[in-house]
Design an enzyme around this catalytic site. Structure first.
Site, mmCIF file in Angstrom:
data_model
loop_
_atom_site.group_PDB
_atom_site.id
_atom_site.type_symbol
_atom_site.label_atom_id
_atom_site.label_comp_id
_atom_site.label_asym_id
_atom_site.label_seq_id
_atom_site.Cartn_x
_atom_site.Cartn_y
_atom_site.Cartn_z
ATOM 1 N N HIS A 1 10.226 -2.712 4.427
ATOM 2 C CA HIS A 1 10.803 -1.991 5.558
ATOM 3 C C HIS A 1 11.748 -2.910 6.313
ATOM 4 O O HIS A 1 12.103 -2.649 7.447
ATOM 5 C CB HIS A 1 9.723 -1.518 6.527
ATOM 6 C CG HIS A 1 8.556 -0.877 5.859
ATOM 7 N ND1 HIS A 1 7.464 -1.595 5.448
ATOM 8 C CD2 HIS A 1 8.334 0.405 5.522
ATOM 9 C CE1 HIS A 1 6.594 -0.766 4.884
ATOM 10 N NE2 HIS A 1 7.091 0.449 4.900
ATOM 11 N N LYS B 1 -1.319 0.998 1.225
ATOM 12 C CA LYS B 1 -0.629 -0.286 1.334
ATOM 13 C C LYS B 1 -0.991 -0.894 2.686
ATOM 14 O O LYS B 1 -1.084 -0.185 3.686
ATOM 15 C CB LYS B 1 0.889 -0.097 1.207
ATOM 16 C CG LYS B 1 1.293 0.270 -0.222
ATOM 17 C CD LYS B 1 2.782 0.269 -0.451
ATOM 18 C CE LYS B 1 3.492 1.351 0.334
ATOM 19 N NZ LYS B 1 2.895 2.695 0.222
ATOM 20 N N SER C 1 8.326 7.504 3.859
ATOM 21 C CA SER C 1 9.366 7.819 2.887
ATOM 22 C C SER C 1 10.391 6.678 2.870
ATOM 23 O O SER C 1 10.331 5.765 3.680
ATOM 24 C CB SER C 1 10.040 9.143 3.249
ATOM 25 O OG SER C 1 9.109 10.191 3.121
ATOM 26 N N GLY C 2 11.314 6.768 1.928
ATOM 27 C CA GLY C 2 12.321 5.718 1.821
ATOM 28 C C GLY C 2 12.003 4.704 0.738
ATOM 29 O O GLY C 2 12.756 3.758 0.528
ATOM 30 N N HIS C 3 10.871 4.911 0.048
ATOM 31 C CA HIS C 3 10.484 3.989 -1.015
ATOM 32 C C HIS C 3 10.604 4.635 -2.392
ATOM 33 O O HIS C 3 10.031 4.154 -3.359
ATOM 34 C CB HIS C 3 9.039 3.521 -0.804
ATOM 35 C CG HIS C 3 8.792 2.911 0.531
ATOM 36 N ND1 HIS C 3 9.481 1.813 0.967
ATOM 37 C CD2 HIS C 3 7.950 3.253 1.542
ATOM 38 C CE1 HIS C 3 9.066 1.498 2.195
ATOM 39 N NE2 HIS C 3 8.148 2.365 2.568
#
Ligand SMILES: Nc1ncnc2c1ncn2[C@@H]1O[C@H](COP(=O)(O)OP(=O)(O)O)[C@@H](O)[C@H]1O
Ligand SMILES: Nc1ncnc2c1ncn2[C@@H]1O[C@H](COP(=O)(O)OP(=O)(O)O)[C@@H](O)[C@H]1O
Ligand SMILES: [Mg+2]
Ligand SMILES: [Mg+2]
Ligand SMILES: [Mg+2]
Ligand SMILES: [Mg+2]
Lengths: 330, 203, 330, 203
Positions: A218, A104, A54-56
């Site tokens: 990241h 990815k 998460s975070g994208h």
């Protein structure tokens, strides 16, 4: 870093619920999982599953819908989801025509998705996967981890999704996805870092007038730190990095994505896009499709990435085919 | 090793990881994405919570822990530690008190599976650089004194600092990774050191 | 503050060109102006023009298109556009059925748009305007400037645009827009400030653990500074502020917008949305429509605003009518 | 005032604003959105650039400046300063050397238009609080010494600090605006002070 959140370890769960509440007609959450699935699957087609840490956001759930993904699996922030979760997604979207996983290229993602694929194969589900590795900031070598997957992933979602929607077989969808990957290159630059919630520290540090060129999504290191250039200089620098491997020549057609890393005002992205178009046009390259926005972010990192996809007729057709998702509607 | 000792191993590993969570995250921040402490903490907490208190099957205890780690850690370390404990558990399935030789064979099988999963060899600055030499030590030395095992793990960990990372996120740092510690090697050390602690207690 | 830009005074111009290059099929720029117009106007309808200072992207050009705006006028960053520019926009979109201006209630915007309306009236163009003032952080008083216009503006664009698209007359469109305004309330909170390019300083300051509740979209002060609350506490606080004037009761239907101020990760907005839904549902209020994203930003300000529009049948129908714009497609 | 003096007025205003751009922005940052210096700088630069060097019509010079300010400043100050110079220019249309009385009448007309445009009165902590008292001073006092005019502007500006803002963005600060200077009042002072400078030179 101040964030709008409750406990850090509740973030992903509450985000997923918040997503479903925002788009109740488009998404549903598989109970007790971090998997979001299309509310109504299009019948009789190859399933497409993507995911990652998460975070994208809007990646990856923002690409669920007509003509793109059938499910997205979320890990913790910047952490690959686990095989059991990916397996649940595969089961949920398989309609007998098999499932393509879009991974990815990060060690964790690759291993977790591979294990899920093995679990699915064990249950007789036909699973294939492609590994997106568009980030030219990292060398591609068989001895190391290889290039990272970044915003080019969205082109893979789009084109594989369109092919699946048009009724292509699993191997055809996979072949096309692989071709997108082969023709896609990206590079990013960060102006400010992001901080993993609960970690207490930004992922990296930059001076007051410093940027990092080649940064990963990241906060992985890039190729070099430089003084903040002008937008025009930055476009030139980024373009010089992505172009060579694509071997573009006069008359070629490309799709261009100018992607914000999360905290970058859209205004800055449009300014970047402005000069990138001029540079490409001056080289005799036609930008047949442009996407500007936040497509693959890194929490509140500031900066931008550019992605170029060298088009051929089939790629162009599928890129421009209709899609209806939260973050990518054509 | 009895099932109770295997359970203690998971408990002790969880304890050491929790106690050093910040350090693991810190190391991963320097050469990775800064989540290793969070990942391992989450995983081992779950592994502790699911422990079957009633079974005397060592394999079952370890396999359960592995499954739990696999489904809770995520990232690169999840599949690797998951694989390690699941394979070790598979090797010791049905055993109620395997000896050091059986444990050693289980280690070999588990470490080989990890290496395959991670497409990694020793010398690439990962957790393998602690697991592999320790396993070789078990295979080749007569481990009469368990403290030697801990020392071997410690020495291996020490060496890792000098390596250049070739796998995982640290590889993006290339030669800049030399001289810095790998987060996964550090957590591997805590797990092995925990094993020594519980085995000594059992003796 | 590091920004991707060239000279600060070139930002708006280059942004507008970058926008047109990104959306050549949807937008065109009126030569020598800061006006973006729909590439092809829908024939025979009331024109809708909005605009304001730049730095609020995707507002306002992001709402140009089918079922929303016909033109957007951009001023310098956080500065109202000038009357001559607005006048050009009016002329470009008038098709004889008149033009509605959507103004946000800031002294500058009101004066510049009013002057443009006067210029247009002088040339025989029928112009009406509505002034959006949804921000409850500011008292509404006839003696002062009154409440500010913030993200609720997007609901006005949408519903007025839908009415215009359906063939409504200028006075009907205006009446409906006024009804949206009457039923829309917003409030925002900032975690980090934004900096006007070239000014050298952030617009305001906040402590390491401090937020400002009631902040405006240019960094105007809010109602109070408080310690950073949890996401759940923040949702409660914001909801408590917007609810009273709307006089919502059990069984009412609303549309909810959770808007990022520019640098806020989408993840945080979904988390906010999650609890807002629960709170509203618990009060017996139905959220018939939810929008989560960056709709009305303030450069790289971090934080969020929430907007509630109390729906009736007509408002709901027009809110959910099709639209196809860069930032708002239904 | 001759056309040449009117042109000098615009030049001198532009110069003073440019020299104090940071200060204007700073003041607007404290009570507004921090763009007043930028807005005024941009506007007056454009006003200077468009000056018609050949005309002897004072009204034409001022109206041109007003139009240019209106189309370049934006924000709240654009329509206000635009209106001021356009109305003043309209009042002095065709004049080649209006006297102080004509100028005073022009000021009254221009300031009234500004007030109408801004729906503002004196005492609300805006540029009006410099323009209005200076205009009243022109109307009621025998301005034999132009320095008195500058002093009046200065004294008015001084007073503005004590007011509570009721109009423009500063109004959002309510009672907190007391004790701080208004950016638009400050720029109004520069424009009036520039007028005194060029009128004195002409004498
Ligand atoms: N291919 C690999 N083989 C073995 N171990 C690896 C490999 N890649 C990474 N690791 C180990 O995993 C650790 C990182 O784990 P973690 O931070 O939890 O996952 P991620 O890198 O996905 O964030 C590294 O420090 C390294 O020891
Ligand atoms: N209604 C009004 N009437 C008169 N002057 C006003 C009014 N509103 C604002 N002003 C003046 O305008 C100045 C602000 O101008 P500027 O910063 O250029 O515009 P904005 O407030 O739109 O950013 C204020 O300092 C004040 O003197
Ligand atoms: Mg990770
Ligand atoms: Mg990590
Ligand atoms: Mg302004
Ligand atoms: Mg201002």
């Amino acid at each position: 870093m101040k964030k709008i959140m409750n406990e850090p370890n509740q973030m992903v769960d509450q985000m997923l619920d918040g997503l479903v509440k925002a788009y109740p007609d488009q998404l549903k959450r598989l109970e007790d999982t971090t998997v979001l699935v299309r509310k109504e699957l299009s019948p009789d087609k190859v399933g497409i599953v993507s995911g990652g840490g998460s975070g994208h956001e809007p990646a990856h759930a923002g690409y669920i819908g007509e003509g793109m993904l059938d499910a997205a699996v979320s890990g913790e922030v910047f952490t690959s989801p686990t095989p059991d979760q990916v397996f649940e997604a595969i089961k949920a979207v398989d309609q007998g025509k098999g499932v393509l996983l879009v991974i990815k290229n990060y060690t964790g993602d690759v291993m977790n998705f591979e294990m899920a694929a093995e679990m699915a194969e064990d249950e007789g589900i036909n699973v294939e996967y492609v590994t997106v590795n568009d980030d030219v900031a990292v060398e591609d070598s068989t001895h190391t981890t290889g290039r990272r997957g970044v915003a080019g992933t969205i082109f893979v979602h789009k084109i594989a999704g369109a092919a699946a929607a048009s009724g292509a077989s699993l191997s055809e969808v996979k072949e096309l996805a692989a071709r997108v990957i082969q023709h896609t290159r990206s590079i990013g630059a960060a102006l400010y870092p992001a901080e993993v919630p609960g970690s207490g520290n930004p992922g990296f540090e930059l001076g007051d007038n410093e940027i990092e060129v080649g940064i990963g999504i990241h906060g992985e290191p890039g190729m070099e730190k430089t003084d903040l250039p002008s937008a025009d200089q930055l476009s030139e620098k980024l373009l010089d990095e992505v172009m060579p491997e694509l071997e573009l020549k006069q008359g070629d057609e490309v799709a261009l994505m100018v992607n914000g890393m999360g905290a970058t005002p859209l205004m800055e992205l449009y300014i970047l896009n402005n000069h990138l178009h001029d540079l490409l046009t001056n080289k005799g390259i036609t930008v047949a499709d442009t996407k500007v926005g936040n497509f693959m972010t890194a929490l509140e990192m500031a900066g931008a990435s550019i992605t170029i996809l060298k088009l051929d007729n089939e790629l162009k057709t599928q890129l421009q085919a209709p899609s209806k998702t939260i973050a990518f509607t054509i | 090793m009895k099932a109770e000792t295997a359970r203690k191993w998971i408990h002790e590993s969880a304890r050491q990881i929790e106690a050093n969570k910040e350090q693991l995250t810190q190391l991963d921040q320097t050469l990775g994405d800064g989540d290793h402490g969070l990942n391992m903490g989450r995983g081992f907490q779950a592994a502790v919570e699911q422990l079957d208190q009633d079974t005397s099957d060592v394999g079952k205890v370890l396999k359960g822990a592995g499954t739990s780690l696999l489904s809770k850690i995520g990232g690169a370390s999840g599949p690797l530690y998951g694989t390690f404990f699941m394979k070790l558990g598979a090797h010791l399935a049905g055993e109620e008190n395997p000896d050091l030789k059986q444990l050693t064979e289980g280690f070999r099988s588990a470490v080989d599976s990890m290496k395959k999963r991670g497409k990694a060899e020793a010398g690439e600055k990962t957790m393998i650089d602690v697991f592999e030499p320790v396993t070789e030590f078990l295979e080749t030395e007569n481990v009469s004194n368990l403290d030697n095992l801990r020392e071997k793990a410690e020495a291996s960990l020490e060496e890792v600092q000098g390596f250049e990372a070739k796998k995982g996120r640290a590889a993006y740092y290339k030669e800049k990774s030399v001289g810095k510690q790998d987060a996964g090697a550090q957590s591997a050390y805590y797990i092995l050191s925990s094993l020594v602690t519980v085995l000594k207690e059992e003796q």
